[in-house]
Design an enzyme around this catalytic site. Sequence first.
Site, short mmCIF file in Angstrom:
data_model
loop_
_atom_site.label_atom_id
_atom_site.label_comp_id
_atom_site.label_asym_id
_atom_site.label_seq_id
_atom_site.Cartn_x
_atom_site.Cartn_y
_atom_site.Cartn_z
N GLU A 185 -5.60 -4.68 10.71
CA GLU A 185 -4.39 -3.87 10.97
C GLU A 185 -5.03 -3.07 12.24
O GLU A 185 -5.65 -2.26 12.23
CB GLU A 185 -4.54 -2.91 9.79
CG GLU A 185 -4.09 -3.56 8.38
CD GLU A 185 -3.57 -2.30 7.33
OE1 GLU A 185 -2.38 -2.63 6.93
OE2 GLU A 185 -4.31 -1.46 7.19
N ASN A 232 0.78 -1.27 0.01
CA ASN A 232 -0.19 0.00 -0.07
C ASN A 232 0.86 1.11 0.04
O ASN A 232 1.46 1.69 1.07
CB ASN A 232 -0.98 -0.10 1.37
CG ASN A 232 -1.83 1.32 1.36
OD1 ASN A 232 -1.93 2.18 0.42
ND2 ASN A 232 -2.38 1.25 2.77
N HIS A 275 -9.71 1.44 4.62
CA HIS A 275 -8.30 1.63 5.42
C HIS A 275 -8.58 2.67 6.62
O HIS A 275 -9.33 3.37 6.55
CB HIS A 275 -7.19 2.18 4.43
CG HIS A 275 -5.80 2.25 5.17
ND1 HIS A 275 -5.39 3.17 5.89
CD2 HIS A 275 -4.85 1.10 5.23
CE1 HIS A 275 -4.17 2.79 6.39
NE2 HIS A 275 -3.82 1.53 6.00
N SER A 280 3.27 -2.26 10.52
CA SER A 280 4.63 -2.13 10.86
C SER A 280 5.11 -3.59 10.37
O SER A 280 6.14 -4.00 11.13
CB SER A 280 4.98 -1.63 12.26
OG SER A 280 4.63 -0.42 12.31
N GLY A 332 2.53 2.40 11.04
CA GLY A 332 3.26 3.19 10.80
C GLY A 332 3.99 3.51 11.96
O GLY A 332 4.67 4.82 11.88
N LYS A 343 0.24 4.27 -0.34
CA LYS A 343 -0.39 5.53 0.04
C LYS A 343 -0.32 6.74 -0.80
O LYS A 343 -0.11 6.40 -2.06
CB LYS A 343 0.08 5.76 1.57
CG LYS A 343 -0.47 4.43 2.51
CD LYS A 343 -0.03 4.62 4.00
CE LYS A 343 -0.27 3.56 4.77
NZ LYS A 343 -0.05 3.62 6.16
N GLU A 351 -6.79 4.81 7.72
CA GLU A 351 -6.68 6.40 7.23
C GLU A 351 -7.83 6.82 6.70
O GLU A 351 -8.17 8.14 6.97
CB GLU A 351 -5.29 6.52 6.38
CG GLU A 351 -4.15 6.00 7.45
CD GLU A 351 -2.93 5.68 6.55
OE1 GLU A 351 -2.88 5.58 5.05
OE2 GLU A 351 -1.92 5.15 7.07
P1 PGA Z 1 2.67 0.21 7.80
O1 PGA Z 1 1.32 0.46 6.97
O2 PGA Z 1 3.17 -1.06 7.32
O3 PGA Z 1 3.56 1.63 7.25
O4 PGA Z 1 2.51 0.00 9.27
C1 PGA Z 1 0.48 -0.71 6.92
C2 PGA Z 1 -0.91 -0.07 6.21
O5 PGA Z 1 -1.13 1.10 6.49
O6 PGA Z 1 -1.38 -0.61 5.58
#
Ligand code: PGA
Length: 253
Positions: free
Chosen positions: A166, A9, A94, A213, A172, A11, A96
């Site tokens: 998640e 992803n 997601h 992460s 993140g 983003k 976000e």
């Molecule tokens: P990350 O993000 O691997 O940077 O923690 C995962 C995601 O948001 O899908």
Amino acid sequence: MRTPIVAGNWKMHKTIAEAVELTRDVRRGVMDVEGVQVVLCPPFTALAAVREAIGPAGIGLGAQNMHYEEQGAFTGEISPLMLAELCQYVILGHSERRQYFGETDEGVNKKARAALAHGLTPIICVGENLEQNRAGETAAFVGGQVRAAFEGISAEDAARIVVAYEPIWAIGTGVAAVPAEVNRIIGLSIRGALADMYGEAVAQSVRVQYGGSVKPDNVADFAVQSEIDGALVGGASLRADSFVAIVKASRPR
Ligand code: PGA
């Protein structure tokens, strides 16, 4: 046997030129890897170019969001009809999107139905926040998100959906969840909810990724867990070396 699916992803990262370069490097890196479905999810602007750069390689392509209507006066939105021309997957719900853009369980469900109707495979994201986790509400909350996302979807379509578990506090932050705990939540809340809705066969055929992460040095601990079928990778998918290492470590053993 479920085929693990490792999705990057990206983003809001990568210009078209950068996306093409990353795609070529990933393609080279995963060329000989068998038994893992690799999916790249660039921003909308790079979808066509990444599709071209993937060429005949068996790498999947996905978008990061979409509207549920086919067309209309929705300035700035992209429809399933448009995505179906370009890619096979779409990330939906997601955290976000839920957190910054007001997406609700109901909206995610509408989007999932629309994606399925256009032959797209939804990657539906669920996961609790830190407060819910600390309050011991994870299992109930995640189970509720799954039920809401799958509402009204047939068993046949449900089996095609990919779920990404998640935990929001792990995204993140560099602090991944504990693999055994992820395994427990997926079995209990995600496959458990699906078994209630559709029966055990569907619950066992839906692929469930872990995200939050994921890095080359921790992915193997998730990959060995019986309920986890690959990863949804954010930060570590922005570089070919780390993403390829994650794909390789996700091979079934
Ligand atoms: P990350 O993000 O691997 O940077 O923690 C995962 C995601 O948001 O899908």
